[in-house]
Design a protein around this motif. Structure first.
Motif, PDB file in Angstrom:
ATOM      1  N   PRO A  25       1.788   8.331   5.394  1.00  0.00           N
ATOM      2  CA  PRO A  25       0.542   7.470   4.774  1.00  0.00           C
ATOM      3  C   PRO A  25      -1.564   8.285   5.416  1.00  0.00           C
ATOM      4  N   THR A  26      -2.119   7.422   4.368  1.00  0.00           N
ATOM      5  CA  THR A  26      -2.749   8.106   5.629  1.00  0.00           C
ATOM      6  C   THR A  26      -3.563   6.880   6.086  1.00  0.00           C
ATOM      7  N   GLY A  27      -4.015   7.724   7.006  1.00  0.00           N
ATOM      8  CA  GLY A  27      -4.219   6.209   8.693  1.00  0.00           C
ATOM      9  C   GLY A  27      -2.648   6.641   9.294  1.00  0.00           C
ATOM     10  N   PHE A  28      -1.757   6.926   9.036  1.00  0.00           N
ATOM     11  CA  PHE A  28      -0.560   7.330   9.910  1.00  0.00           C
ATOM     12  C   PHE A  28      -0.756   7.048  11.228  1.00  0.00           C
ATOM     13  N   ARG A  29      -0.054   6.432  12.363  1.00  0.00           N
ATOM     14  CA  ARG A  29      -0.556   6.754  13.952  1.00  0.00           C
ATOM     15  C   ARG A  29       0.194   7.132  13.753  1.00  0.00           C
TER      16      ARG A  29
END
Ligand code: GCO
Length: 475
Positions: A25-29
């Motif tokens: 997902p976008t923003g996955f750390r």
């Protein structure tokens, strides 16, 4: 440091949304993880006093080769270079731990500013390089003076920890967005006080169970302090090494063996922290060790102070059956009823089985038990027999395979509705691997401990590509 551009030469066209493969997902750390005693060194600088690991590593026979963390990866002196390495890898987050003995020598009284300054500089350096700091307050290194006063089996240690949390939060609270109270309290309690393989090396089932409760109390007390002290946007977390358990067979006896270990390894933390209760079966199983009267009125309200996320450290699963285990075993008496069978398949240099399904099983279990709690994989990785070849390269294809399999498991869990927000690869650097000393290498960056030269391994380049792509390539 070796200036190596770890970024892939051509990442254009593989950015999220434009290529094929397993997208996260976008923003996955995308992070890496370390801990203070394992990398910092500088054991006596700026007023730092011994922790239980300084003492334990000096006890004959406790640590491979008599290794200590006195110098380790000398990170305290090389921190800016190590941050540059992370920047080159493209990590979004860095999980480090704070050495209690460095910021509050002896575990009591005021903070030592020179000790805190190192963490202020680290956090500033990370932020200046666009990397989010994730601070862990306790990664197994209790100040020795608190152990001399009784250590984690004593209730007062939990109060001392809350006071220490306050000191660190005052110093770093404006700049650290994510806080973890404890790392793997199971190891601290059961390896530290149960079978003595870790510091402080005590062997008492009662001490281990008392320590487990006081870790829960310390976590909850510190979570309250952090909530009061930190900005409302701060994320407060805990990291557990939940055990992925498999029965050897489906017989009632083997399933009951799994239940016992699940109680003493997993629910002993999960239930007080997330449900405000002690597992009743654990209380019954351990009746021969304790009546649990050290759990006082109100404790379970403290232990269940709400938190914002849970960190999971995962390396390999355990296969459990009815039987008995060779002692000393760290299971508070359950070892008399339970046997462990080595899982089949490939192994890492730790002799740990490689089985990524265990991670998927843990994550989906947590989705079902705690559907609203965001999760992070705060540690995952593997040790292999790495060496720098004559050309100065470190080829570690098994590690890449291990990481790929485990990230695939995380991806599958996310597809199946588990709210996993990030992945922290253990570890950035080769480091002091506890009782194995420097004999096991978990880093994606090789450290020559004699020269402190860093060499980026193939796995680090691979990870940089994964991060740049936002996921795993699939041809
Ligand atoms: C752990 C530890 C790490 C170890 C790693 C490999 O939390 O178990 O956090 O310190 O080095 O797990 O054994």
């Amino acid at each position: 440091m070796t200036a190596v551009d770890a970024r892939p030469a051509t990442s254009t066209g593989t950015r999220p949304g434009t290529g094929t493969g397993l997208r996260f997902p976008t923003g996955f750390r995308w992070g890496t993880a370390t801990s203070a005693y394992q990398i910092e060194g500088a054991a006596t600088e700026n007023g730092r006093t011994p922790s239980i690991w300084d003492t334990f590593s000096r006890m004959p026979g406790k640590v491979h080769n008599g290794d200590t963390g006195d110098i380790a990866a000398d990170h305290l002196h090389r921190m800016p270079d190590d941050v540059q390495l992370m920047k080159e890898l493209g990590v979004t987050d860095y999980r480090f731990s704070v050495s209690w003995s460095r910021v509050q020598p002896t575990g009591r009284g005021p903070a030592v500013e020179r000790g805190l300054d190192f963490y202020r500089r680290l956090v500033d350096e990370l932020l200046a390089n666009g990397i989010r700091p994730v601070a862990t307050l306790y990664h197994w290194d209790l100040p020795q003076e608190l152990e001399d006063a009784g250590g984690w089996p004593e209730r007062d240690t939990a109060q001392r920890f809350a006071d220490y949390a306050d000191l660190v939060a005052r110093a770093l609270g404006d700049r650290v967005p994510t806080w973890t109270t404890l790392n793997e309290p199971w190891c601290g309690a059961f390896l530290g006080y149960g079978n003595g393989l870790h510091a402080p090396g005590r062997t008492s089932n009662l001490a281990a169970l008392r320590a487990a409760h006081h870790f829960n109390l310390a976590h909850g007390g510190a979570a309250r302090v952090l909530r009061d002290r930190l900005p409302s946007t701060a994320e407060i977390s805990l990291t557990l090494n939940l055990h992925a358990l498999r029965p050897l067979t489906d017989t009632a006896a083997d399933l009951d063996a799994v239940r016992r270990i699940d109680a003493v390894a997993n629910r002993i933390f999960m239930d007080p922290v997330f449900h405000g209760r002690l597992p009743q079966d654990l209380v019954e199983d351990t009746a021969g060790v304790t009546d649990w009267s050290f759990v006082r009125d109100g404790d379970l309200e403290v232990t269940s102070t709400p938190i914002d996320s849970l960190g999971i450290n995962y390396y390999s699963p355990s296969v459990v059956s009815a039987g008995s285990s060779a002692s000393p075993a760290p299971w508070a008496g359950a070892e008399e009823h339970v046997a462990f069978t080595p899982a089949a398949g490939p192994r890492t240099a730790m002799d740990w089985p490689v089985d990524a399904n265990g991670l998927y099983e843990l994550l989906t279990r947590l989705r079902d038990e705690l559907p609203h709690l965001p999760l992070m994989v705060t540690e995952n990785g593997a040790a292999y027999e790495d060496y720098a070849d004559p050309a100065g390269e470190v080829h570690d294809p098994e590690r890449v395979e291990y990481l790929d399999a485990h990230l695939t498991a995380v991806h599958r869990a996310i597809q199946d509705g588990v709210d996993v927000r990030g992945y922290f690869l253990w570890s950035l650097l080769d480091n002091f691997e506890w009782s194995y000393g420097y004999s096991k290498r978990f880093g994606i960056v090789h450290v020559d401990f004699a020269s402190q030269r860093r060499t980026v391994k193939d796995s680090a380049r691979w990870y940089a590509e994964v991060i740049a792509r936002g996921g795993l390539a699939r041809d």
